[in-house]
Design a protein around this motif. Structure first.
Motif, PDB file in Angstrom:
ATOM      1  N   UNK A 147      29.851  29.587-126.566  1.00 46.30           N
ATOM      2  CA  UNK A 147      30.853  28.651-126.052  1.00 46.30           C
ATOM      3  C   UNK A 147      32.266  29.072-126.447  1.00 46.30           C
ATOM      4  N   UNK A 148      32.361  29.872-127.512  1.00 51.87           N
ATOM      5  CA  UNK A 148      33.692  30.254-127.978  1.00 51.87           C
ATOM      6  C   UNK A 148      33.585  31.564-128.755  1.00 51.87           C
ATOM      7  N   UNK A 149      34.516  32.465-128.487  1.00 54.82           N
ATOM      8  CA  UNK A 149      34.525  33.738-129.218  1.00 54.82           C
ATOM      9  C   UNK A 149      35.945  33.992-129.716  1.00 54.82           C
ATOM     10  N   UNK A 150      36.050  34.224-131.018  1.00 56.27           N
ATOM     11  CA  UNK A 150      37.345  34.607-131.592  1.00 56.27           C
ATOM     12  C   UNK A 150      37.201  36.059-132.037  1.00 56.27           C
ATOM     13  N   UNK A 151      38.174  36.885-131.663  1.00 57.39           N
ATOM     14  CA  UNK A 151      38.031  38.324-131.938  1.00 57.39           C
ATOM     15  C   UNK A 151      39.144  38.840-132.828  1.00 57.39           C
ATOM     16  N   UNK A 152      38.752  39.752-133.708  1.00 60.03           N
ATOM     17  CA  UNK A 152      39.714  40.485-134.521  1.00 60.03           C
ATOM     18  C   UNK A 152      39.250  41.932-134.500  1.00 60.03           C
ATOM     19  N   UNK A 153      39.893  42.735-133.657  1.00 61.24           N
ATOM     20  CA  UNK A 153      39.425  44.101-133.464  1.00 61.24           C
ATOM     21  C   UNK A 153      38.073  44.092-132.792  1.00 61.24           C
ATOM     22  N   UNK A 154      37.140  44.846-133.338  1.00 63.47           N
ATOM     23  CA  UNK A 154      35.790  44.891-132.766  1.00 63.47           C
ATOM     24  C   UNK A 154      34.883  43.795-133.327  1.00 63.47           C
ATOM     25  N   UNK A 155      35.417  43.040-134.265  1.00 65.22           N
ATOM     26  CA  UNK A 155      34.599  41.981-134.877  1.00 65.22           C
ATOM     27  C   UNK A 155      34.862  40.652-134.170  1.00 65.22           C
ATOM     28  N   UNK A 156      33.787  40.034-133.730  1.00 63.33           N
ATOM     29  CA  UNK A 156      33.921  38.757-133.027  1.00 63.33           C
ATOM     30  C   UNK A 156      33.222  37.666-133.826  1.00 63.33           C
ATOM     31  N   UNK A 157      33.854  36.503-133.864  1.00 61.68           N
ATOM     32  CA  UNK A 157      33.205  35.334-134.468  1.00 61.68           C
ATOM     33  C   UNK A 157      32.723  34.481-133.303  1.00 61.68           C
ATOM     34  N   UNK A 158      31.408  34.500-133.101  1.00 63.49           N
ATOM     35  CA  UNK A 158      30.825  33.850-131.921  1.00 63.49           C
ATOM     36  C   UNK A 158      30.287  32.472-132.294  1.00 63.49           C
ATOM     37  N   UNK A 159      30.664  31.487-131.509  1.00 60.37           N
ATOM     38  CA  UNK A 159      30.088  30.144-131.655  1.00 60.37           C
ATOM     39  C   UNK A 159      29.372  29.818-130.345  1.00 60.37           C
ATOM     40  N   UNK A 160      28.243  29.203-130.463  1.00 63.67           N
ATOM     41  CA  UNK A 160      27.508  28.866-129.247  1.00 63.67           C
ATOM     42  C   UNK A 160      26.494  27.785-129.504  1.00 63.67           C
ATOM     43  N   UNK A 161      25.762  27.479-128.466  1.00 60.13           N
ATOM     44  CA  UNK A 161      24.772  26.409-128.562  1.00 60.13           C
ATOM     45  C   UNK A 161      23.379  27.017-128.567  1.00 60.13           C
ATOM     46  N   UNK A 162      22.676  26.762-129.649  1.00 62.49           N
ATOM     47  CA  UNK A 162      21.290  27.233-129.746  1.00 62.49           C
ATOM     48  C   UNK A 162      20.363  26.065-129.426  1.00 62.49           C
ATOM     49  N   UNK A 163      19.465  26.284-128.485  1.00 62.46           N
ATOM     50  CA  UNK A 163      18.503  25.230-128.119  1.00 62.46           C
ATOM     51  C   UNK A 163      17.106  25.657-128.535  1.00 62.46           C
ATOM     52  N   UNK A 164      16.524  24.844-129.367  1.00 61.88           N
ATOM     53  CA  UNK A 164      15.210  25.159-129.934  1.00 61.88           C
ATOM     54  C   UNK A 164      14.496  23.840-130.200  1.00 61.88           C
ATOM     55  N   UNK A 165      13.204  23.776-129.933  1.00 59.26           N
ATOM     56  CA  UNK A 165      12.427  22.555-130.166  1.00 59.26           C
ATOM     57  C   UNK A 165      13.054  21.348-129.468  1.00 59.26           C
TER      58      UNK A 165
END
Lengths: 193, 292
Positions: A111-129
């Motif tokens: 849902x959201x990606x913040x990048x610093x160079x080649x490193x990305x901080x990824x946030x998302x929705x995990x659906x399980x159970x």
């Protein structure tokens, strides 16, 4: 006069096409044969036991010039869990853990990606159970190459963690038999479409 | 993270799945039977059914947590099935055959739909679903019709038969895949054990169609969970599912005139056979990997 207006409009359209940056990047398919989705949980507060999922698929929309626009979609087959112990795998597929018969798929959508160079901080929705919760992890581009057919390959490596209890997977958390925290290690090779 | 405590973990399991259901079922049946409203006097099996329901639910929710309603996990439906069974069978007056049949069809339909809904909607073809539902429904309804007919109301050994059937469901699930599903079935066995103890001090306690419906709805759902969600070997599930039909032995000539110990010996001694075969089968076919 009319021709002049049409010419102007055409020129404006061409200009717009070449000058507006591409918002979404190229789409890459995850190559399951050269990728790993690993997890680990701590057993009785001692060692971290690793397992993997053998069947998964997904895409990464990635633009090297704009990593923050990266979009990730992954689907994992819960029943493909593999901890190198058939009896434990069966238990992990059962309602005590992944309940794979009722919930055969685990999905992640960024849902959201913040990048610093080649490193990305990824946030998302995990659906399980049957429950969806936000999950974050660090994703790094590890390299690029050309495959045997000349296709473009891009590699990524990610690490993060989640609390399995937030998804209702509570078995063994009480009394510390198996940790609530689950570490995730994702190493994927993707192929440009 | 909570400090690891294997001994505490085992004691916790034993309390929630064995001690708590037995105490709650026993206390409920005793208090209702001894001090309950007079309206219960004509429907005395409701007392035992209420005890079984509350004892089972107490253990189940202690083990699995008081989850959302409707449950997301199919395996969390059994206490609600037991509650539905109590409501339906109190409402329909199960003494009359066709009323009981209608109640059984309604109850089993509800249980099958909610328990197997994920598979019906996402996994099975229409033909496969129809085959499973028809087959399972027939067997389940048959048990609901046979028990009140074969077991009657005043046989003191009945709760021991319930304990044996529930223990079988529990053990096959634990041995072949899921501790939590097995423990949940174990709570049903313990709650039935509570009824046996209360019957020793309250000889008026009756075990009729309402109790049978409460027990068989939860017990059947446990076996469905074992078969479809835990991946227990189908032969073991089938053997456990055959046990209620041994109740028909109580219709042998003059069996009702036998002393309780003799009836109990026949009923328990024969119905334990498929249980033992299932356990031996699971032991022989068990993956010997160790991982606990």
């Amino acid at each position: 006069m009319i021709l002049s207006h049409r010419l102007k409009a055409l020129l404006l359209a061409v200009f717009a096409m070449v000058s507006v940056p591409v918002v979404s990047g190229d789409t890459y398919d995850i190559d399951p044969y050269h990728s790993s989705v690993l997890f680990a949980a701590q057993h009785f507060g001692a060692g971290w036991n690793y397992g993997r999922f053998n069947e998964f698929e997904g895409t990464i929309e990635y633009d090297a010039s704009n990593p923050a626009a990266t979009k990730i979609n992954v689907t994992i087959k819960a029943g493909s869990i593999d901890t190198a112990n058939a009896k434990r795998d069966k238990h992990l597929r059962s309602p005590d853990f992944f309940n794979a018969a009722q919930f055969p798929k685990i999905t992640f959508k960024s849902t959201k990606v913040e990048a610093k160079g080649d490193v990305m901080h990824v946030t998302g929705e995990l659906t399980m159970l049957g429950k969806s919760n936000p999950v974050s992890f660090k994703l790094t581009k590890t390299g690029e190459g050309k495959g045997m057919q000349g296709e473009t390959l891009v590699g990524f490596h990610g690490e993060g963690s989640l609390k399995r209890g937030e998804f209702g997977m509570n078995y063994g958390i009480a009394k510390g038999a198996l940790s609530d925290e689950v570490k995730l290690v994702i190493s994927v090779e993707t192929v440009k479409k | 993270m909570e400090e690891s405590n294997p001994t505490g973990m085992v004691l916790d399991m034993v309390f929630k799945s064995a001690v708590l259901p037995l105490l709650v079922a026993g206390a409920t049946a005793f208090l209702l039977g001894k001090f309950g409203p007079r309206s219960l006097a004509s429907r005395r099996d409701v007392t035992a059914a209420s005890g079984l329901l509350l004892g089972f639910a107490a253990g189940f929710f202690a083990l699995n947590g008081l989850t959302e309603f409707p449950p997301i996990l199919a395996t969390n439906w059994p206490p609600y099935f037991a509650l539905a069974a109590l409501a339906i069978f109190v409402w329909i007056k199960p003494e009359r055959f066709w009323f009981r049949f209608g109640g059984a069809v309604l109850l089993v339909g509800l249980c099958l739909w909610f328990n197997l809904r994920p598979l019906i909607e996402n996994s099975w073809e229409t033909g496969t679903a129809a085959m499973w539902l028809a087959g399972l429904g027939s067997v389940w309804i048959a048990t609901l019709m046979i028990w009140p007919f074969a077991l009657g109301e005043d046989q003191a050994e009945q709760p021991l038969f319930l304990v044996l059937c529930a223990t079988a469901a529990s053990l096959v699930a634990v041995m072949d895949g899921s501790v939590s599903v097995g423990q949940s079935a174990g709570t049903l066995a313990s709650a039935a054990g509570g009824l046996f103890l209360v019957r020793l001090v309250l000889p008026d306690l009756r075990f009729g169609g309402t109790l049978h419906a409460v027990f068989l709805s939860a017990w059947g759902a446990m076996l469905l969970n074992a078969q479809f969600y835990v991946e227990v070997a189908p032969l073991a599930v089938a053997l456990a599912a055959a046990m209620p039909f041994f109740a028909l032995l109580m219709k042998l000539p003059r069996a009702n005139d036998w002393p309780a110990w003799k009836r109990a010996a026949l009923l328990l001694g024969t119905s334990v056979i498929p249980f033992v075969i299932a356990v031996v089968y699971l032991i022989q076919n068990q993956n010997k990997d160790y991982y606990y």
